[in-house]
Write a protein that holds these residues in place. Structure first.
Motif, PDB file in Angstrom:
ATOM      1  N   HIS A  32       0.823  -1.207   0.000  1.00 59.01           N
ATOM      2  CA  HIS A  32       0.000   0.000   0.000  1.00 59.01           C
ATOM      3  C   HIS A  32       0.861   1.263   0.000  1.00 59.01           C
ATOM      4  O   HIS A  32       0.538   2.258  -0.662  1.00 59.01           O
ATOM      5  CB  HIS A  32      -0.943   0.013   1.209  1.00 59.01           C
ATOM      6  CG  HIS A  32      -0.255   0.139   2.524  1.00 59.01           C
ATOM      7  ND1 HIS A  32       0.397  -0.923   3.143  1.00 59.01           N
ATOM      8  CD2 HIS A  32      -0.097   1.212   3.361  1.00 59.01           C
ATOM      9  CE1 HIS A  32       0.922  -0.512   4.285  1.00 59.01           C
ATOM     10  NE2 HIS A  32       0.643   0.769   4.442  1.00 59.01           N
ATOM     11  N   LYS A  77       2.396   1.641  -3.538  1.00 58.91           N
ATOM     12  CA  LYS A  77       1.405   2.124  -4.505  1.00 58.91           C
ATOM     13  C   LYS A  77       1.087   3.602  -4.281  1.00 58.91           C
ATOM     14  O   LYS A  77       0.877   4.345  -5.243  1.00 58.91           O
ATOM     15  CB  LYS A  77       0.141   1.275  -4.412  1.00 58.91           C
ATOM     16  CG  LYS A  77       0.294  -0.117  -5.016  1.00 58.91           C
ATOM     17  CD  LYS A  77      -1.016  -0.890  -4.982  1.00 58.91           C
ATOM     18  CE  LYS A  77      -0.871  -2.227  -5.706  1.00 58.91           C
ATOM     19  NZ  LYS A  77      -2.130  -3.017  -5.664  1.00 58.91           N
ATOM     20  N   ALA A  78       1.065   4.016  -3.017  1.00 56.65           N
ATOM     21  CA  ALA A  78       0.810   5.430  -2.725  1.00 56.65           C
ATOM     22  C   ALA A  78       1.903   6.314  -3.313  1.00 56.65           C
ATOM     23  O   ALA A  78       1.620   7.379  -3.891  1.00 56.65           O
ATOM     24  CB  ALA A  78       0.698   5.638  -1.215  1.00 56.65           C
ATOM     25  N   ASP A 104       1.530   6.317  -7.171  1.00 59.72           N
ATOM     26  CA  ASP A 104       0.424   7.179  -7.599  1.00 59.72           C
ATOM     27  C   ASP A 104       0.793   8.656  -7.468  1.00 59.72           C
ATOM     28  O   ASP A 104       0.448   9.473  -8.329  1.00 59.72           O
ATOM     29  CB  ASP A 104      -0.825   6.883  -6.764  1.00 59.72           C
ATOM     30  CG  ASP A 104      -1.422   5.512  -7.065  1.00 59.72           C
ATOM     31  OD1 ASP A 104      -1.078   4.940  -8.118  1.00 59.72           O
ATOM     32  OD2 ASP A 104      -2.207   5.012  -6.244  1.00 59.72           O
ATOM     33  N   ARG A 105       1.504   8.987  -6.398  1.00 60.12           N
ATOM     34  CA  ARG A 105       1.874  10.378  -6.153  1.00 60.12           C
ATOM     35  C   ARG A 105       2.769  10.914  -7.259  1.00 60.12           C
ATOM     36  O   ARG A 105       2.693  12.089  -7.635  1.00 60.12           O
ATOM     37  CB  ARG A 105       2.575  10.499  -4.804  1.00 60.12           C
ATOM     38  CG  ARG A 105       2.923  11.930  -4.387  1.00 60.12           C
ATOM     39  CD  ARG A 105       3.727  11.922  -3.091  1.00 60.12           C
ATOM     40  NE  ARG A 105       3.070  11.139  -2.052  1.00 60.12           N
ATOM     41  CZ  ARG A 105       3.669  10.759  -0.925  1.00 60.12           C
ATOM     42  NH1 ARG A 105       4.931  11.093  -0.705  1.00 60.12           N
ATOM     43  NH2 ARG A 105       3.009  10.051  -0.027  1.00 60.12           N
TER      44      ARG A 105
END
Length: 378
Positions: free
Chosen positions: A51, A54-55, A58-59
Motif C-alpha cells: 500500500h 502504490k501510494a 500514484d503520487r
C-alpha cells in the motif's frame, strides 16, 4: 534503463534517492551521456508494504511496484539494484542481486560487519558487475569548496581536523522523533557509530588521508525513547560517539557525533581544518577561511570582556559554480560508470572501509583503548 529501488518508503530512500535523484533526472529529460545517448531511468519501487509503494507510485505517476524482490531480480530487463533498506536486511539482499547479475548501488553501511562487507565486494568482482556505495558527503557544496582549498595548497601542512555533527532527536513522547526508532536499538542495527563512522571514513580518506588508528568513546545519553506507535522502549544503541582518528601524513581528526546535542553552530555538520598556512570551517553548504597573513593575535585575558567578534575575522569562500544535489550528482556518476564505463572508485571495497572503521570504533569504546586500522584489500 530499469532500476529496482528497495527501501524507498524510508526517509532517505524516498527524499534523496527517489525524488531528488531519479525523479529529478526524469524531470530534466534523462541523463545525457554526451555521445547522443540519453538514459531514461525507470524505477521499480520494491518493498514489503504494498500500500505504501502504490501510494508513492500514484503520487509521482510511476507504474511499477513489487513486494517480491526475487521476482524483480529474476527479471532480465532490470539493470540495476539499489538498496536503502535497514542495515540488517541489506547484506542478504545485495547477495541475491549480485547472484542475479545486477549492477549494485547501495546505501551504507553495506553490511553489519567487515567480513560480510568484504565478501560482498569479492562476490561482486567475481560476478563482473559494477558496484557503487553512496558517499554523499563528498558532494556537498561546503566540502567541495574545502577540497578546492586542499587541492590549491591553501592550508600548507594540514595539522588537524575538528568535526561536529548532530542535533537533538526528540524522544518521541511529547514530540515526534525525526528518526525511526530502529536507529536506537542495537539489535536492529541501530547506533550512531554504525551510521556515521562510515561517513567519517570516506570524508577523512578522500580529503585528508587514510585513517590509521581510532580511539572512540560511545554513549547512550537518552536511555528511553518512544516508537512510532507511541510505546516506550529501551534505547540499546549508542546515540553519541566521540572519536579521535590518526591519519596518514600525521594530521589528527577529532569528530563528535550526537543525536543528543542542541545545535549552536551555523550548520548541522561542520569541519574545522587547521594548517600551517591557513584554516577553514566547512559545513553542508558554506566554507569560511582565515589565512596566515590575516590571522589576528588574540591575547588571553579572562578579566575583561572580549573585544573581538571572532567570526567576523573569517572570509567566505565563493561558490564559483553551481552545485547540484549531492545524491543526484553521485547517481549520475554511477550511471555513467555503468552505461559509458566512466571512472568510478566509490565501490563496495570503499564501503567495506567504512564498515571496518565503525566496527573498530565500537571495539575501541568497549575495550577503552586506541586501535590500529589496517589496510584492507580483496
Amino acid at each position: 534503463m530499469r532500476i529496482a529501488m528497495n527501501g524507498v518508503t524510508g526517509r532517505m530512500g524516498y527524499r534523496q534517492h527517489l525524488v531528488r535523484s531519479i525523479l529529478a533526472l526524469r524531470e530534466q529529460g534523462g541523463l545525457d551521456l554526451g555521445d547522443g545517448t540519453v538514459l531514461w531511468p525507470e524505477p521499480i519501487l520494491v518493498g514489503r508494504r504494498e500500500h505504501a509503494l502504490k501510494a508513492l507510485a500514484d503520487r509521482h505517476g510511476l507504474e511499477h511496484v513489487s513486494t517480491d524482490v526475487d521476482a524483480v531480480l529474476a527479471d532480465d530487463s532490470v539493470d540495476i539494484y539499489f538498496d536503502a533498506q535497514v542495515t540488517s536486511a541489506r547484506e542478504d539482499a545485495l547477495k541475491k542481486a549480485i547472484a542475479a547479475g545486477k549492477h549494485i548501488y547501495t546505501e551504507k553501511p553495506t553490511a553489519t560487519g567487515l567480513d560480510g562487507a568484504l565478501e560482498l565486494a569479492r562476490l561482486a568482482n567475481a560476478a563482473g558487475i559494477k558496484h557503487g556505495v553512496v558517499q554523499d558527503k563528498l558532494f556537498l557544496p561546503g566540502l567541495l569548496k574545502l577540497k578546492r582549498l586542499i587541492d590549491g595548497g591553501f592550508f600548507g601542512r594540514i595539522l588537524s581536523v575538528r568535526g561536529e555533527f548532530g542535533y537533538w532527536v526528540f524522544e518521541g513522547d511529547w514530540q515526534e522523533a525525526q528518526r525511526p526508532s530502529w536507529n536506537y536499538r542495537a539489535e536492529d542495527g541501530g547506533g550512531i557509530v554504525v551510521d556515521m563512522f562510515p561517513h567519517w571514513e570516506y570524508v577523512l580518506h578522500e580529503l585528508f588521508g587514510r585513517v590509521k588508528s581510532v580511539q572512540a568513546l560511545t554513549a547512550t545519553h537518552v536511555p528511553q525513547r518512544w516508537d512510532e506507535n507511541g510505546k516506550p522502549y529501551d534505547a540499546t544503541a549508542d546515540d553519541a560517539a566521540y572519536g579521535v582518528f590518526e591519519l596518514d601524513g600525521g594530521a589528527i581528526a577529532q569528530i563528535n557525533s550526537s543525536w543528543a546535542v542542541r545545535v549552536n553552530r551555523d550548520e548541522l555538520v561542520e569541519f574545522q581544518v587547521d594548517g600551517t598556512e591557513g584554516s577553514a570551517v566547512a559545513g553542508l553548504r558554506n566554507c569560511r577561511v582565515q589565512h596566515r597573513s590575516a590571522t589576528p593575535k588574540p591575547v588571553w585575558n579572562p578579566d575583561i570582556p572580549a573585544t573581538e567578534v571572532f567570526r567576523d575575522q573569517w572570509q567566505e569562500v565563493p561558490d564559483n559554480g553551481e552545485f547540484d544535489n549531492g545524491f543526484k550528482a553521485q547517481w549520475e556518476l554511477f550511471l555513467r560508470h555503468v552505461y559509458a564505463d566512466a571512472p568510478y572508485h566509490w565501490d563496495l571495497l570503499a564501503g567495506a572501509r567504512g564498515v571496518q572503521l565503525a566496527e573498530l570504533g565500537l571495539k575501541s569504546s568497549a575495550e577503552g583503548r586506541r586501535l590500529d586500522v589496517p589496510e584492507i584489500a580483496l
